[in-house]
Motif scaffolding. Structure first.
Motif, short mmCIF file in Angstrom:
data_model
loop_
_atom_site.label_atom_id
_atom_site.label_comp_id
_atom_site.label_asym_id
_atom_site.label_seq_id
_atom_site.Cartn_x
_atom_site.Cartn_y
_atom_site.Cartn_z
N TRP A 103 22.86 32.29 26.66
CA TRP A 103 21.82 32.08 25.66
C TRP A 103 22.25 32.62 24.30
O TRP A 103 21.92 32.05 23.26
CB TRP A 103 20.51 32.75 26.10
N LEU B 185 24.20 30.02 22.53
CA LEU B 185 23.30 28.98 22.04
C LEU B 185 22.56 29.45 20.80
O LEU B 185 22.42 28.71 19.82
CB LEU B 185 22.32 28.57 23.14
N GLU B 186 22.07 30.69 20.81
CA GLU B 186 21.40 31.27 19.64
C GLU B 186 22.32 31.24 18.43
O GLU B 186 21.92 30.88 17.32
CB GLU B 186 21.01 32.72 19.93
N LEU C 292 24.91 29.36 17.78
CA LEU C 292 25.17 28.02 17.27
C LEU C 292 23.92 27.37 16.68
O LEU C 292 23.99 26.65 15.69
CB LEU C 292 25.72 27.14 18.40
N ARG C 293 22.78 27.66 17.29
CA ARG C 293 21.53 27.00 16.89
C ARG C 293 20.98 27.55 15.57
O ARG C 293 20.46 26.80 14.75
CB ARG C 293 20.50 27.19 18.01
N LEU C 294 21.11 28.85 15.37
CA LEU C 294 20.48 29.49 14.22
C LEU C 294 21.48 30.05 13.21
O LEU C 294 21.09 30.59 12.19
CB LEU C 294 19.55 30.61 14.69
N ASP D 270 23.49 28.70 11.07
CA ASP D 270 23.47 28.11 9.72
C ASP D 270 22.36 28.68 8.87
O ASP D 270 22.46 28.69 7.63
CB ASP D 270 23.32 26.59 9.81
N SER E 150 11.47 28.13 27.87
CA SER E 150 12.84 28.00 27.32
C SER E 150 13.75 27.36 28.36
O SER E 150 13.47 27.41 29.56
CB SER E 150 13.37 29.36 26.89
N LEU F 74 22.95 21.91 25.88
CA LEU F 74 22.44 22.24 24.55
C LEU F 74 23.55 22.76 23.64
O LEU F 74 23.56 22.47 22.44
CB LEU F 74 21.32 23.28 24.68
N VAL F 75 24.48 23.53 24.22
CA VAL F 75 25.63 23.98 23.44
C VAL F 75 26.45 22.78 22.99
O VAL F 75 26.88 22.70 21.83
CB VAL F 75 26.49 24.97 24.26
N SER G 16 25.39 19.82 22.47
CA SER G 16 24.64 19.14 21.41
C SER G 16 24.81 19.85 20.06
O SER G 16 24.95 19.20 19.03
CB SER G 16 23.16 19.07 21.79
N GLN G 17 24.81 21.17 20.07
CA GLN G 17 24.98 21.93 18.83
C GLN G 17 26.37 21.73 18.23
O GLN G 17 26.56 21.86 17.02
CB GLN G 17 24.74 23.42 19.09
#
Length: 396
Positions: A23, A26-27, A29-31, A33, A171, A180-181, A183-184
């Motif tokens: 997780w 993922l955090e 990569l997701r946040l 930026d 979640s 999801l990774v 996808s990011q």
């Protein structure tokens, strides 16, 4: 002794720790930026945490449950254990403290206090009232301390505490995180080599996570993460060959035992190559052979490119071998031949080139390819290697 029951009971915990680690990637990569100056950590301030300049700004408690398990309620042990952690470590009465996130695969029960702490349906007064009532009404021994500590905060501190808490329910579970990774990272996926690229990103992240969990590394900042995934992507350009067989992946003792009887090993034995160097050479052979097969199978490398590299290595060896032959006196004994062969081998293995079409400067590829050619009997170190190699092949 670990019983079958113990192993079964330990499985959810192990899965939870793995989910926590995944997780965090993922955090990042997701946040990342949106937080260019931030860094993410594991088991430093909390399960997962964001910080800026060493000061935590967001603490995450990560809870993973298997499908079909009951909803998150105001009586849930997950909720009260999380509140206990934050009351112990996160200065609950400080309204300016870091944001507190409960990230759970469970769904918050309808009309519960925890449901009122979602971002999209937030009602802090309702949530506070519900948690106070739960703290007073519940009798479960496992949550007694947390409930007592919560009530002991008093109304003003409880309000400050609640204002910082957010529930992210429903979640993704651990099985969903790799998708999801991916996808990011869609922007970085090299066409035709997506799985190899993602495997290398996960390898990088596993190394970072292990360093953080061992306390050897404090955190991973957003800039370093962006540089890492972009750097891995660059390895898939036509000008580079991506290396996927790392030294840390190889059990050197097992590989040495498995290859003990190979012709290239006998070739080194004929010149009395020292044991430590011999084991290192076997690892080079294994890594180079495995890596080259992977490149060929995935069309990173063409057979023609490999053949050209082998010809260049052969020509370099042939010239040096001829010098060795000329320098040996007629009738030289085997000890002298061994020393000459060991010198030839050592000198060729420390030579920096030729390289694999300038697309890979990894030294183990050069060294290992020498051993691959020696295994085939195309090159050798002892002046009488060709005759000895033929006899070796005739042995039952």
């Amino acid at each position: 002794m670990l019983t079958a029951k113990d192993a079964h009971n330990a499985a959810p915990s192990a899965l939870g720790y793995q989910h926590q680690t995944w997780w965090a990637l993922l955090e990042l990569l997701r946040l990342g930026d949106t937080r260019p100056d931030a860094a993410i950590s594991l088991e430093l301030f909390d399960d997962v945490a964001w910080d800026e300049n060493g000061t935590p700004t967001q603490l995450l408690q990560i809870k993973h449950h298997l499908k079909g398990q009951r909803a998150l309620t105001d009586a849930s042990a997950d909720l009260w254990s999380t509140l206990q952690v934050w009351m112990d470590t996160a200065s609950p009465a400080d309204p300016e403290g870091p944001q507190l996130l409960l990230v759970t695969t469970q769904m918050a029960a309808a009309d519960s206090a925890v449901a009122a702490l979602r971002s999209d349906a937030r009602d802090e007064d309702y949530a506070l009232h519900g948690l106070v009532m739960a703290a007073m009404d519940l009798v479960a021994v496992g949550t007694q301390r947390a409930r007592d500590d919560f009530l002991a905060l008093g109304p003003a501190d409880q309000q400050a505490f609640i204002s910082r808490i957010y529930v992210l329910d429903g979640s993704p579970r651990i099985d969903d995180v790799p998708r999801l990774v991916r996808s990011q990272l869609h922007w970085a996926l090299p066409h035709g080599h997506e799985d190899d690229y993602l495997a290398m990103v996960w390898r990088w992240w596993d190394e970072q996570a292990l360093a953080m969990l061992r306390n050897g590394q404090r955190s991973v900042d957003v800039g370093a993460a962006h540089a890492a995934v972009a750097g891995i992507r660059d390895k898939f350009t036509r000008s580079m060959l991506p290396t996927s067989i790392e030294l840390d992946d190889v059990d050197s003792h097992a590989v040495a035992e498995e290859h003990a009887g190979h012709p290239f090993v006998e070739q080194m034995n004929w010149v009395g190559y020292p044991p430590r160097n011999l084991q290192s050479a076997i690892v080079d052979y294994y890594r180079a052979f495995t890596q080259i097969v992977h490149w060929l199978d995935n069309a990173y490398l063409s057979p023609d490119e490999l053949a050209k590299f082998q010809r260049e290595l052969f020509e370099t060896w042939a010239c040096e071998f001829e010098w060795m032959e000329q320098e040996l006196a007629p009738g030289a004994d085997d000890a002298t031949k061994q020393r000459a062969g060991a010198k030839l081998l050592r000198e060729l293995l420390v030579t920096s080139g030729p390289f694999l079409n300038q697309r890979c400067h990894e030294a183990f590829i050069n060294r290992g390819q020498h051993h691959i050619l020696a295994d085939e009997g195309r090159i050798g170190w002892h002046v009488d290697f060709a005759e000895r190699h033929d006899r070796l092949l005739l042995q039952p």
